[in-house]
Design a protein around this motif. Structure first.
Motif, PDB file in Angstrom:
ATOM      1  N   MET A  94       0.750  -1.307  -0.039  1.00 29.75           N
ATOM      2  CA  MET A  94      -0.074   0.049  -0.130  1.00 29.75           C
ATOM      3  C   MET A  94       0.821   1.248  -0.012  1.00 29.75           C
ATOM      4  O   MET A  94       1.784   1.420   0.774  1.00 29.75           O
ATOM      5  N   ASP A  95       0.310   2.219  -0.926  1.00 29.81           N
ATOM      6  CA  ASP A  95       1.383   3.445  -0.908  1.00 29.81           C
ATOM      7  C   ASP A  95       1.056   4.550   0.354  1.00 29.81           C
ATOM      8  O   ASP A  95      -0.034   4.168   0.814  1.00 29.81           O
ATOM      9  N   GLU A  96       1.826   5.091   0.697  1.00 30.66           N
ATOM     10  CA  GLU A  96       1.829   6.001   1.807  1.00 30.66           C
ATOM     11  C   GLU A  96       1.929   7.572   1.220  1.00 30.66           C
ATOM     12  O   GLU A  96       3.006   7.826   0.718  1.00 30.66           O
ATOM     13  N   GLY A 138      -9.185   5.565  -1.597  1.00 32.70           N
ATOM     14  CA  GLY A 138      -9.728   4.261  -1.201  1.00 32.70           C
ATOM     15  C   GLY A 138      -8.580   3.316  -0.337  1.00 32.70           C
ATOM     16  O   GLY A 138      -7.935   4.208   0.476  1.00 32.70           O
ATOM     17  N   ASP A 139      -8.754   1.947  -0.471  1.00 33.55           N
ATOM     18  CA  ASP A 139      -7.720   1.355   0.378  1.00 33.55           C
ATOM     19  C   ASP A 139      -6.318   1.142  -0.585  1.00 33.55           C
ATOM     20  O   ASP A 139      -5.667   0.259  -0.301  1.00 33.55           O
ATOM     21  N   ARG A 140      -6.230   2.072  -1.566  1.00 38.43           N
ATOM     22  CA  ARG A 140      -4.873   2.246  -2.410  1.00 38.43           C
ATOM     23  C   ARG A 140      -3.611   2.717  -1.482  1.00 38.43           C
ATOM     24  O   ARG A 140      -2.522   2.476  -2.090  1.00 38.43           O
ATOM     25  N   ALA A 141      -4.068   3.610  -0.780  1.00 36.69           N
ATOM     26  CA  ALA A 141      -2.985   4.372  -0.088  1.00 36.69           C
ATOM     27  C   ALA A 141      -3.479   4.723   1.157  1.00 36.69           C
ATOM     28  O   ALA A 141      -4.787   5.031   1.323  1.00 36.69           O
ATOM     29  N   THR A 142      -2.592   4.982   2.211  1.00 34.47           N
ATOM     30  CA  THR A 142      -2.983   5.763   3.351  1.00 34.47           C
ATOM     31  C   THR A 142      -2.527   6.984   3.107  1.00 34.47           C
ATOM     32  O   THR A 142      -1.665   7.746   2.520  1.00 34.47           O
ATOM     33  N   ALA A 152       2.384   9.063 -10.290  1.00 29.51           N
ATOM     34  CA  ALA A 152       3.220   8.482  -9.273  1.00 29.51           C
ATOM     35  C   ALA A 152       3.062   7.255  -8.854  1.00 29.51           C
ATOM     36  O   ALA A 152       4.143   6.351  -8.744  1.00 29.51           O
ATOM     37  N   MET A 153       1.815   7.013  -8.380  1.00 30.61           N
ATOM     38  CA  MET A 153       1.616   5.714  -7.819  1.00 30.61           C
ATOM     39  C   MET A 153       1.706   4.581  -9.100  1.00 30.61           C
ATOM     40  O   MET A 153       2.260   3.518  -8.748  1.00 30.61           O
TER      41      MET A 153
END
Length: 100
Positions: free
Chosen positions: A1-3, A29-33, A92-93
């Motif tokens: 998961m990305d931050e 959503g749940d792809r990054a904090t 970037a992600m």
């Protein structure tokens, strides 16, 4: 998961940064904090965890707010509009997924 980390300060930062963080949380959503760090003023570096400060050291910073993705500063200073900045973050992600 990305931050994703947003750093803001009351002195010259974005007064809408809280709403922007919420927007990013909804979009990602749940792809990054998404973490928001609020500095009391532009010299309140104690608000930034030392390990994060070290990870940002040496990177170009053009002002506050700062948007960092996985230890890389993507944007700093005056941010583009929310949709354009979201596109920058998504690109970037996607690039980080392709990079081994």
């Amino acid at each position: 998961m990305d931050e994703l980390i947003l750093i803001n300060a009351t002195c010259e930062g974005d007064p809408e940064i809280g709403a922007y963080a919420d927007y990013l949380r909804r979009k990602l959503g749940d792809r990054a904090t998404v973490q928001l760090i609020e500095m009391a003023d532009c010299t309140d570096f104690s608000a930034i965890p030392p390990e994060l400060f070290q990870r940002a050291a040496g990177q170009q910073i053009n002002g506050i707010p700062i948007v960092m993705l996985n230890d890389k500063i993507l944007m700093s200073g005056r941010l583009p509009n929310w949709m354009d900045s979201f596109e920058i973050i998504e690109k970037a992600m996607n690039a980080s997924v392709r990079t081994p």
